[in-house]
Design a protein around this motif. Structure first.
Motif, PDB file in Angstrom:
ATOM      1  N   MET A   1       0.841  -1.180   0.000  1.00 49.23           N
ATOM      2  CA  MET A   1       0.000   0.000   0.000  1.00 49.23           C
ATOM      3  C   MET A   1       0.886   1.244   0.000  1.00 49.23           C
ATOM      4  N   THR A   2       0.494   2.267  -0.728  1.00 46.26           N
ATOM      5  CA  THR A   2       1.290   3.487  -0.785  1.00 46.26           C
ATOM      6  C   THR A   2       1.064   4.322   0.471  1.00 46.26           C
ATOM      7  N   LEU A   3       2.006   5.208   0.734  1.00 44.49           N
ATOM      8  CA  LEU A   3       1.868   6.086   1.897  1.00 44.49           C
ATOM      9  C   LEU A   3       0.629   6.962   1.781  1.00 44.49           C
ATOM     10  N   GLN A   4       0.293   7.405   0.577  1.00 37.16           N
ATOM     11  CA  GLN A   4      -0.898   8.245   0.405  1.00 37.16           C
ATOM     12  C   GLN A   4      -2.164   7.477   0.759  1.00 37.16           C
ATOM     13  N   VAL A   5      -2.233   6.214   0.369  1.00 35.90           N
ATOM     14  CA  VAL A   5      -3.395   5.387   0.715  1.00 35.90           C
ATOM     15  C   VAL A   5      -3.483   5.223   2.227  1.00 35.90           C
ATOM     16  N   GLU A   6      -2.332   4.965   2.870  1.00 38.13           N
ATOM     17  CA  GLU A   6      -2.305   4.835   4.334  1.00 38.13           C
ATOM     18  C   GLU A   6      -2.710   6.142   5.008  1.00 38.13           C
ATOM     19  N   LEU A   7      -2.246   7.255   4.481  1.00 38.13           N
ATOM     20  CA  LEU A   7      -2.593   8.572   5.011  1.00 38.13           C
ATOM     21  C   LEU A   7      -4.099   8.807   4.910  1.00 38.13           C
ATOM     22  N   ASP A   8      -4.684   8.481   3.778  1.00 35.79           N
ATOM     23  CA  ASP A   8      -6.131   8.630   3.591  1.00 35.79           C
ATOM     24  C   ASP A   8      -6.913   7.721   4.542  1.00 35.79           C
ATOM     25  N   ARG A   9      -6.438   6.509   4.749  1.00 37.03           N
ATOM     26  CA  ARG A   9      -7.102   5.582   5.688  1.00 37.03           C
ATOM     27  C   ARG A   9      -7.047   6.134   7.111  1.00 37.03           C
ATOM     28  N   LEU A  10      -5.899   6.707   7.471  1.00 35.51           N
ATOM     29  CA  LEU A  10      -5.762   7.303   8.800  1.00 35.51           C
ATOM     30  C   LEU A  10      -6.745   8.448   8.985  1.00 35.51           C
ATOM     31  N   LYS A  11      -6.861   9.313   7.994  1.00 30.94           N
ATOM     32  CA  LYS A  11      -7.794  10.447   8.093  1.00 30.94           C
ATOM     33  C   LYS A  11      -9.221   9.954   8.300  1.00 30.94           C
ATOM     34  N   THR A  12      -9.621   8.976   7.517  1.00 35.29           N
ATOM     35  CA  THR A  12     -10.981   8.433   7.617  1.00 35.29           C
ATOM     36  C   THR A  12     -11.202   7.795   8.985  1.00 35.29           C
ATOM     37  N   THR A  13     -10.244   7.017   9.421  1.00 32.81           N
ATOM     38  CA  THR A  13     -10.368   6.341  10.715  1.00 32.81           C
ATOM     39  C   THR A  13     -10.417   7.345  11.852  1.00 32.81           C
ATOM     40  N   MET A  14      -9.551   8.347  11.817  1.00 34.50           N
ATOM     41  CA  MET A  14      -9.498   9.321  12.900  1.00 34.50           C
ATOM     42  C   MET A  14     -10.816  10.092  13.034  1.00 34.50           C
ATOM     43  N   GLN A  15     -11.452  10.379  11.928  1.00 36.18           N
ATOM     44  CA  GLN A  15     -12.695  11.141  11.977  1.00 36.18           C
ATOM     45  C   GLN A  15     -13.836  10.360  12.604  1.00 36.18           C
ATOM     46  N   GLY A  16     -13.866   9.048  12.402  1.00 34.26           N
ATOM     47  CA  GLY A  16     -15.023   8.282  12.856  1.00 34.26           C
ATOM     48  C   GLY A  16     -14.781   7.273  13.947  1.00 34.26           C
ATOM     49  N   ALA A  17     -13.542   7.085  14.352  1.00 33.88           N
ATOM     50  CA  ALA A  17     -13.232   6.030  15.327  1.00 33.88           C
ATOM     51  C   ALA A  17     -13.862   6.312  16.684  1.00 33.88           C
ATOM     52  N   ARG A  18     -14.551   5.308  17.206  1.00 36.12           N
ATOM     53  CA  ARG A  18     -15.072   5.414  18.569  1.00 36.12           C
ATOM     54  C   ARG A  18     -13.982   5.043  19.570  1.00 36.12           C
ATOM     55  N   GLN A  19     -13.113   4.137  19.179  1.00 38.32           N
ATOM     56  CA  GLN A  19     -11.972   3.749  19.994  1.00 38.32           C
ATOM     57  C   GLN A  19     -10.736   4.375  19.356  1.00 38.32           C
ATOM     58  N   LEU A  20     -10.202   5.400  19.990  1.00 39.74           N
ATOM     59  CA  LEU A  20      -9.110   6.154  19.393  1.00 39.74           C
ATOM     60  C   LEU A  20      -7.822   5.356  19.260  1.00 39.74           C
ATOM     61  N   ASN A  21      -7.690   4.270  20.011  1.00 43.34           N
ATOM     62  CA  ASN A  21      -6.499   3.446  19.849  1.00 43.34           C
ATOM     63  C   ASN A  21      -6.448   2.820  18.451  1.00 43.34           C
ATOM     64  N   VAL A  22      -7.604   2.624  17.817  1.00 43.54           N
ATOM     65  CA  VAL A  22      -7.634   2.099  16.448  1.00 43.54           C
ATOM     66  C   VAL A  22      -7.004   3.112  15.493  1.00 43.54           C
ATOM     67  N   ALA A  23      -7.367   4.375  15.645  1.00 46.82           N
ATOM     68  CA  ALA A  23      -6.768   5.422  14.811  1.00 46.82           C
ATOM     69  C   ALA A  23      -5.275   5.544  15.120  1.00 46.82           C
ATOM     70  N   TRP A  24      -4.919   5.413  16.399  1.00 43.70           N
ATOM     71  CA  TRP A  24      -3.511   5.530  16.755  1.00 43.70           C
ATOM     72  C   TRP A  24      -2.703   4.374  16.163  1.00 43.70           C
ATOM     73  N   ASP A  25      -3.272   3.187  16.150  1.00 46.58           N
ATOM     74  CA  ASP A  25      -2.591   2.051  15.525  1.00 46.58           C
ATOM     75  C   ASP A  25      -2.346   2.321  14.040  1.00 46.58           C
ATOM     76  N   ARG A  26      -3.307   2.945  13.363  1.00 49.85           N
ATOM     77  CA  ARG A  26      -3.112   3.303  11.953  1.00 49.85           C
ATOM     78  C   ARG A  26      -1.973   4.301  11.790  1.00 49.85           C
ATOM     79  N   PHE A  27      -1.902   5.274  12.712  1.00 52.97           N
ATOM     80  CA  PHE A  27      -0.805   6.238  12.656  1.00 52.97           C
ATOM     81  C   PHE A  27       0.540   5.531  12.873  1.00 52.97           C
ATOM     82  N   CYS A  28       0.592   4.602  13.809  1.00 54.12           N
ATOM     83  CA  CYS A  28       1.833   3.853  14.047  1.00 54.12           C
ATOM     84  C   CYS A  28       2.228   3.060  12.811  1.00 54.12           C
ATOM     85  N   ASP A  29       1.243   2.448  12.142  1.00 58.51           N
ATOM     86  CA  ASP A  29       1.532   1.725  10.896  1.00 58.51           C
ATOM     87  C   ASP A  29       2.095   2.675   9.843  1.00 58.51           C
TER      88      ASP A  29
END
Length: 142
Positions: A1-29
């Motif tokens: 997966m490209t960094l841009q795709v990962e960046l877009d996934r992080l943005k989407t996850t961060m906006q809607g995540a009820r459990q913020l650790n899920v968004a944080w895991d995406r950022f760590c990835d």
């Protein structure tokens, strides 16, 4: 997966995540992907230091605390700012998307290794910049 795709996934996850650790895991990835650190450069954002400091004070339940951002980094030409936080015997990290006006803080609670997460937003109101942070009485920690 490209960094841009990962960046877009992080943005989407961060906006809607009820459990913020899920968004944080995406950022760590994303941040551990080859090219992310090399693609980040030291930057400046006039509002992040006071906003992140205020959020950390609420999270740490210490209004007199002092939290610093040793370096604010910006990834490539994206709207993502990120970096480390230190203060009051605690360390952590932050990320902030300028285009979303939304960010997150992860703050490690001393030697317990418990990590608290908080999402925050910046908003324009009457020509003045304000930030939306959790209320001290009811912090939005996840």
């Amino acid at each position: 997966m490209t960094l841009q795709v990962e960046l877009d996934r992080l943005k989407t996850t961060m906006q809607g995540a009820r459990q913020l650790n899920v968004a944080w895991d995406r950022f760590c990835d994303l941040s551990s992907a080859p090219g992310f650190i090399a693609g980040s450069r030291q930057s400046y954002h006039e509002h992040l230091p006071p906003v992140v400091d205020a959020v950390c004070k609420i999270m740490a339940a210490d209004p007199e605390g002092d939290f610093q951002l040793p370096a604010i980094m910006q990834y490539a030409d994206s709207s993502l700012y990120h970096g480390a936080i230190c203060g009051m015997g605690r360390v952590g990290s932050f990320l902030y998307f300028q285009d979303l006006r939304m960010g997150m803080v992860a703050l490690i609670a001393g030697f317990s290794r418990k990590t608290d997460f908080c999402r925050f937003g910046l908003a324009m109101a009457g020509g003045l910049r304000h930030f939306v942070a959790p209320l001290p009485q009811r912090p939005m920690l996840h």
